[in-house]
Design a protein around this motif. Structure first.
Motif, mmCIF file in Angstrom:
data_model
loop_
_atom_site.group_PDB
_atom_site.id
_atom_site.type_symbol
_atom_site.label_atom_id
_atom_site.label_comp_id
_atom_site.label_asym_id
_atom_site.label_seq_id
_atom_site.Cartn_x
_atom_site.Cartn_y
_atom_site.Cartn_z
ATOM 1 N N MET A 158 0.828 -1.208 0.000
ATOM 2 C CA MET A 158 0.000 0.000 0.000
ATOM 3 C C MET A 158 0.870 1.269 0.000
ATOM 4 N N ALA A 159 1.711 1.388 1.028
ATOM 5 C CA ALA A 159 2.559 2.591 1.111
ATOM 6 C C ALA A 159 3.528 2.691 -0.069
ATOM 7 N N THR A 180 -12.248 -9.526 -6.958
ATOM 8 C CA THR A 180 -10.979 -9.009 -7.467
ATOM 9 C C THR A 180 -11.180 -8.315 -8.809
ATOM 10 N N ILE A 181 -11.976 -8.961 -9.660
ATOM 11 C CA ILE A 181 -12.202 -8.398 -10.996
ATOM 12 C C ILE A 181 -12.873 -7.031 -10.887
ATOM 13 N N LEU A 182 -13.830 -6.918 -9.970
ATOM 14 C CA LEU A 182 -14.487 -5.626 -9.774
ATOM 15 C C LEU A 182 -13.468 -4.580 -9.342
ATOM 16 N N GLY A 208 -10.128 1.647 -4.005
ATOM 17 C CA GLY A 208 -11.040 0.630 -4.526
ATOM 18 C C GLY A 208 -10.469 -0.767 -4.382
ATOM 19 N N ASN A 209 -9.168 -0.907 -4.720
ATOM 20 C CA ASN A 209 -8.530 -2.216 -4.604
ATOM 21 C C ASN A 209 -8.447 -2.672 -3.154
ATOM 22 N N ALA A 256 -11.703 -3.964 -2.205
ATOM 23 C CA ALA A 256 -11.875 -5.294 -2.800
ATOM 24 C C ALA A 256 -11.151 -6.347 -1.966
ATOM 25 N N ASP A 257 -9.902 -6.037 -1.562
ATOM 26 C CA ASP A 257 -9.135 -6.993 -0.757
ATOM 27 C C ASP A 257 -9.842 -7.291 0.561
ATOM 28 N N LEU A 258 -10.333 -6.209 1.198
ATOM 29 C CA LEU A 258 -10.992 -6.392 2.489
ATOM 30 C C LEU A 258 -12.273 -7.219 2.338
#
Lengths: 263, 313
Positions: free
Chosen positions: B1-2, B240-242, B295-296, B299-301
């Motif tokens: 992330m960072a 993931t695709i979203l 957004g990603n 999605a991961d969460l």
């Protein structure tokens, strides 16, 4: 279906090579007596706001699309193959750095990045091609890297290493030819993507600049005359749709024939 | 992330410095009265007289406080204000089209997988293939001609009618909805094809698994097997695709907001590109990437929420 795609692709090549012979008018010939005239026998697809023949402009536009598609994809493949090969072959920190870079690039909405660069470097057909290429190599890098990781452990690579081949030779002579199949598929689909992007850019007035004809900038004229000249909006879009469909079908066909399991 | 965030700032910074000459040329070159000293003063105002790495650090320092500089346009407003007032409508449209994509594409994909090789499956496949190839801005033009010009059912520009302020609340709401139909439909269109196809192949794979055979062998009804056992597992990768489709949606907002004259971030970006308003261009480029990153992350969460196996790792 793949055959149909192939035929479309070949036809487009022929049309753009023979553009100067088969286009009935000069694509840039302005005729103020026939501004925005309906499709007729004289002008199959009508004329635009300057009285130019839309059919002729679309024939010349085919060549532009093709050029953009191929050059942009060429740039993307060069970057993608080289970075993917290095990352997959050397692994470790080299791999980490390159793949992180891929992740970073994937965070940017590609269209934003392209527009930002174009805003800085004047829109011209060459800039467009290069910038589209520079923002679409990430998928290819991932593909090539994955292929390299599995191929580098194979016996023939060990054998090449045993007879003292250099890294460069192993990468380009031994491994890369085996990884080209997936690159070919990605390239075919990439041409379609680049053509779509170019048409969107030209439509927004940031792509191929008038008077050079492109399918996208004919559509801009279509939008400006939306209530009176439907033919300016219909035909160029249909041409883009058929072209992109052709490349997609061809690409899928190549993929299926290379790897029947994916069907 | 960072590290990704740092990478994003570096790419943005590199893009700014691709510009030949300095960004202040635009303000000074056209004005013959600007002296060399004034030019130098302007340069030092934007820190352009310092070495590159210092410029980068200064710039990142400002970014951290959300100071994206001031617009070059005549209003000279802070970039962050200009972006913030336009972000809500862009996010609303993107969220609505994401919802539309999920609501339509998932049933479409599931049904064509369950009825593989049926007529429905084949029709969907054709639709998907065309969906991949259609330039959506062209589709937008055609729909504008059809619904806006010929049928006169839907408005084709802006998000509000001219008499918006005088409408009663309900009419105002439907007015807004009418303006949003075409943009939302069109920005969802591209994603629809991709997701339904992905959903189909996922579902086909899941249906062949042993636990589905087990479920059938237990005598569960086909409905329970498909919608309870298979669907849940096929849905996981879709998250993931979203997440991956977010940059496409945000990027597409430039096109739709420009075509439909919607006063959102995409339109602001387009106008800034056309007028070479570099601070705004860079600001939106950065914000766009950060939105994708967020957004990603979401999605991961949600993947972790949906799949207990992920939480351990």
């Amino acid at each position: 279906m793949a055959m149909a795609g192939g035929i479309v692709v070949i036809l487009l090549f022929i049309v753009s090579l023979l553009a100067s012979w088969i286009s009935p008018y000069d694509p840039n010939e302005i005729n103020l007596h026939e501004v925005l005239s309906n499709p007729s026998f004289a002008h199959l697809f009508g004329t635009d706001q300057l009285g130019r023949d839309v059919f002729s402009r679309m024939i010349w536009g085919a060549g532009i699309s093709l050029k953009v598609g191929f050059v942009a994809t060429g740039v993307a493949i060069c970057i993608g193959v080289i970075l993917g090969a290095i990352a997959g072959y050397y692994g470790r920190w080299v791999d980490t750095v390159i793949m992180r870079f891929v992740d970073i690039m994937l965070c940017f909405p590609a269209f934003f990045l392209i527009l930002a660069v174009i805003a800085i470097l004047e829109p011209s057909i060459w800039n467009i091609m290069i910038v589209i290429g520079l923002t679409s190599w990430m998928g290819i890098t991932r593909l090539v890297r994955a292929d390299f990781i599995s191929l580098k452990e194979r016996d023939f690579v060990q054998a090449a290493r045993a007879i003292g081949a250099s890294d460069l030779r192993i990468i380009f002579r031994h491994i890369l030819p085996n990884a080209m199949a997936s690159v070919l598929v990605a390239a075919t689909l990439g041409v379609a993507g680049a053509i779509l992007t170019e048409s969107a850019l030209s439509f927004l007035g940031i792509g191929v600049q008038p008077p050079t004809p492109s399918w996208g900038n004919i559509l801009t004229a279509g939008k400006n005359n939306i209530d009176i000249a439907w033919w300016l909006s219909l035909y160029p879009g249909l041409a883009i749709l058929i072209t992109v469909l052709g490349y997609n079908l061809l690409g899928e066909g190549i993929r299926d024939s290379l790897d029947p399991r994916l069907k | 992330m960072a590290p990704l965030l740092v990478g994003i700032t570096i790419v943005c910074f590199v893009v700014i410095h691709l510009a030949p000459g300095s960004p202040t040329d635009l303000q000074t070159d056209l004005n013959p009265r600007v002296s060399a000293e004034a030019k130098a003063r302007l340069q030092s105002m934007y820190d352009l007289d310092k070495p590159l790495y210092k410029q980068y650090l200064l710039w990142v320092g400002k970014l951290a406080t959300l100071d994206l500089g001031k617009s070059f346009s005549t209003d000279h407003r802070p970039v962050i204000d200009k972006i913030m007032e336009r972000i809500p409508i862009t996010i609303i449209i993107n969220v609505l089209s994401m919802a539309l994509i999920i609501l339509v594409a998932i049933p479409l994909g599931v049904l064509s997988a369950v009825h593989q090789n049926s007529l429905f499956d084949k029709v969907t496949a054709v639709f998907v293939f065309i969906g991949f190839a259609v330039p959506t801005f062209w589709l937008a033009l055609l729909l504008m001609i059809l619904f806006g010009v010929h049928l006169d059912w839907l408005p084709i520009s802006g998000i509000r009618s001219l008499n918006y302020e005088y409408l009663p609340p309900f009419a105002a709401f439907t007015d807004l909805l009418k303006h949003l139909i075409l943009p939302v439909l069109l920005s969802a269109f591209g994603g629809l094809a991709g997701l339904s196809r992905y959903m189909r192949s996922n579902m086909l794979e899941v249906i062949r698994q042993d636990y589905i055979t087990t479920a059938r062998a237990k005598g569960l009804s086909e409905w329970v097997v498909i919608y309870k056992h298979a669907l849940r597992n096929a849905l996981l990768p879709v998250i993931t695709i979203l997440g991956l489709s977010i940059p496409g949606l945000i990027g597409g907002s430039v096109i739709f907001e420009t075509i439909f004259a919607i006063p959102g971030m995409g339109q602001l970006f387009y106008m800034s590109v056309m007028s070479r308003d570099y601070p705004v261009v860079m600001g939106i480029l950065f914000i766009g990437a950060v939105l994708t990153l967020i957004g990603n992350l979401i999605a991961d969460l949600s993947y972790a929420v949906a799949d207990p196996r992920i939480r351990i790792a």
